[in-house]
Design an enzyme around this catalytic site. Structure first.
Site, PDB file in Angstrom:
ATOM      1  N   GLU A 231      33.421 -42.452 -12.929  1.00  0.00           N
ATOM      2  CA  GLU A 231      33.686 -43.026 -11.606  1.00  0.00           C
ATOM      3  C   GLU A 231      34.003 -41.893 -10.637  1.00  0.00           C
ATOM      4  OE1 GLU A 231      37.207 -45.883  -9.680  1.00  0.00           O
ATOM      5  OE2 GLU A 231      37.033 -45.607 -11.845  1.00  0.00           O
ATOM      6  N   ASP A 233      35.655 -41.716  -7.104  1.00  0.00           N
ATOM      7  CA  ASP A 233      36.338 -42.393  -6.006  1.00  0.00           C
ATOM      8  C   ASP A 233      36.199 -41.559  -4.735  1.00  0.00           C
ATOM      9  OD1 ASP A 233      37.245 -44.586  -7.482  1.00  0.00           O
ATOM     10  OD2 ASP A 233      38.985 -43.476  -8.203  1.00  0.00           O
ATOM     11  N   GLU A 236      39.863 -44.151  -1.531  1.00  0.00           N
ATOM     12  CA  GLU A 236      40.848 -45.174  -1.869  1.00  0.00           C
ATOM     13  C   GLU A 236      41.951 -45.020  -0.844  1.00  0.00           C
ATOM     14  OE1 GLU A 236      41.124 -46.572  -6.141  1.00  0.00           O
ATOM     15  OE2 GLU A 236      41.320 -44.392  -6.321  1.00  0.00           O
ATOM     16  N   HIS A 247      36.567 -39.031 -11.800  1.00  0.00           N
ATOM     17  CA  HIS A 247      37.053 -39.484 -13.104  1.00  0.00           C
ATOM     18  C   HIS A 247      35.936 -39.306 -14.130  1.00  0.00           C
ATOM     19  CE1 HIS A 247      40.685 -41.779 -11.675  1.00  0.00           C
ATOM     20  NE2 HIS A 247      39.948 -41.961 -10.588  1.00  0.00           N
TER      21      HIS A 247
END
Length: 458
Positions: A231, A233, A236, A247
């Site tokens: 993932e 991001d 956020e 990640h």
């Protein structure tokens, strides 16, 4: 991104959950969304695409009928006595995007409302960008950049308006798993680095084994299995804090985990298939508390542009990922990312392996980012392609304190890395946020993807 335990709308006789068969009671019409593809030589060209609601939010009922397979946060044990029978017995239906979920599009703009009151209350949503009616848009990120405008002015403490990439299968698992008849057209195949257990179906099978209803969310629970994948991001955030975080995962593709060790549950958090903590760059946490927020350098009371660049070792799309760089544009001004200001830590303004190592040391955190392969592992995931996901959610696990407050709460806020935003440590409780800020929303617009330097005005 932490997985939301979302309070979902249940229209009688509807319930929101992920299925694998296809229902025909509610038409599925994907809201259109204009995005742009950019090059340094040809400029930006508009593309007419669309979004799809994640399957975990949808009405699940018996195949060909109207009987719920899942009601509140429990399964119908007659229709779902085991994972395979449930997939065969239950159908996933279409969605009323605006009326039920508060999801609207207009041209290049997507708006996600936090609480939508219809027959019952719906909280949060998650959508993915489609390439066509049956496939997610797959992005190859290396030596490219992504830009988008965002308005987080209506996002309070405890609510997360997120835009990120997930290594989901392009067809939603349709071709790989025989019990999945719905595919990307109905938002199946979701995964992320948290290996979420709240997904009702994973790899064409219902997640009924060990299903435990949530004690705080009347419409969510957790099964034995999780769905793991890398993932990235990108964003956020709420009006008080923001982070971007890679990640990596040891798994090379979307993988169903079934044990606490594989899934990284509890004390196994740093040893699972995926790096749940990731390597985050949150300006507030990195020591610059004046950079992003209401009235700050990046003023969250107004719309602004977020630019993320994925730089490689040889400045080609085949080179190894070496750096993830962030820029902002607001009021016609390009704003360079903030710099770290942590005692004993060198100055950084982007995510590199060196930054991640220095950050973990300075904060006393286990460097699970490195043990999961660091940027090299992210580079491999980028080679395979990533799907763009956008969501709005609250956090039944940690009240979003990991994003916008002091976390963990057992440590003093003055300890390095604990303070992540200005929100109080008693903020973000879902019941309070939902009742006090039902009108919270996030708006993403002007999404552009292309060559480095091609998506924003300098």
């Amino acid at each position: 991104m932490l997985t939301a335990a979302v309070a979902l709308l249940t229209l009688v006789p509807m319930v929101c959950v992920q299925s694998q068969q296809i229902g025909t009671n509610v038409p599925e019409t994907h809201p259109p969304l204009t995005v742009q593809s950019c090059t340094n030589t040809g400029g930006c060209q508009s593309q007419q695409q669309s979004i799809v609601l994640d399957a975990n939010w949808r009405w699940l009922h018996n195949n060909g009928g109207f009987t719920n397979c899942y009601t509140g946060n429990t399964w119908n044990t007659t229709l779902c006595p085991n994972p395979t029978a449930c997939a065969q017995n239950c159908a996933l239906d279409g969605a009323d995007y605006a009326g039920t979920y508060g999801i609207t599009t207009s041209g290049d703009t997507l708006s996600l409302n936090f609480v939508t009151q219809s027959a019952q209350k719906n909280v949060g949503s998650r959508v993915s960008l489609l390439a066509d009616e049956s496939h997610y848009q797959v992005f190859k990120l290396k030596n490219k950049e992504l830009a988008f405008d965002v308005d987080v002015s209506q996002l309070p403490c405890g609510v997360n308006g997120a835009l990120y990439f997930s290594q989901m299968p392009a067809d939603g698992g349709l071709s790989q798993f025989p019990n999945n008849k719905a595919g990307a057209k109905f938002g199946t195949g979701y995964c992320d680095a948290q290996c979420p257990h709240d997904l009702k179906f994973i790899n064409g099978q219902a997640n009924v084994i060990g299903w435990t209803p949530s004690t705080s969310d009347p419409n969510s629970g957790a099964g034995q299995a999780g769905s793991c994948c890398a993932e990235m991001d990108i964003w956020e955030a709420n009006s008080n804090a923001a982070a971007f975080t890679p990640h990596p995962c040891l798994a090379s593709t979307q993988t169903r985990c079934t044990s606490p060790l594989q899934c990284g549950d509890g004390d196994n958090r740093g040893n699972g298939l995926c790096d749940k903590d990731g390597c985050d760059f949150n300006s507030f946490r990195m020591g610059d508390q004046s950079f992003l927020g209401p009235g700050k350098i990046v003023d969250t009371k107004q719309k602004f542009t977020v630019v993320t660049q994925f730089l490689t070792s040889d400045n080609t799309t085949t080179g190894k990922l070496k750096e993830i760089r962030r820029l902002y544009v607001q009021d016609g001004k390009v704003i360079q990312n903030s710099k770290t200001n942590i005692p004993g830590m060198a100055t950084f303004d982007s995510v590199t392996d060196d930054f991640c190592s220095a950050q973990k040391t300075a904060f006393g955190d286990t460097n699970s980012f490195a043990t999961h392969g660091g940027l090299s592992a992210m580079s491999s995931s980028f080679d395979k392609g990533m799907v763009l996901v956008m969501s709005i959610w609250d956090d039944h696990e940690a009240n979003m304190l990991w994003l916008d407050s002091a976390f963990p709460t057992s440590e003093p806020a003055s300890a390095p890395g604990v303070a992540r935003g200005a929100c109080a440590t008693d903020s973000g409780v879902p019941a309070n946020v939902e009742s006090q800020s039902p009108g919270a929303n996030v708006t993403f617009s002007n999404i552009k993807f292309g060559d480095i330097g091609s998506t924003f005005m300098r």
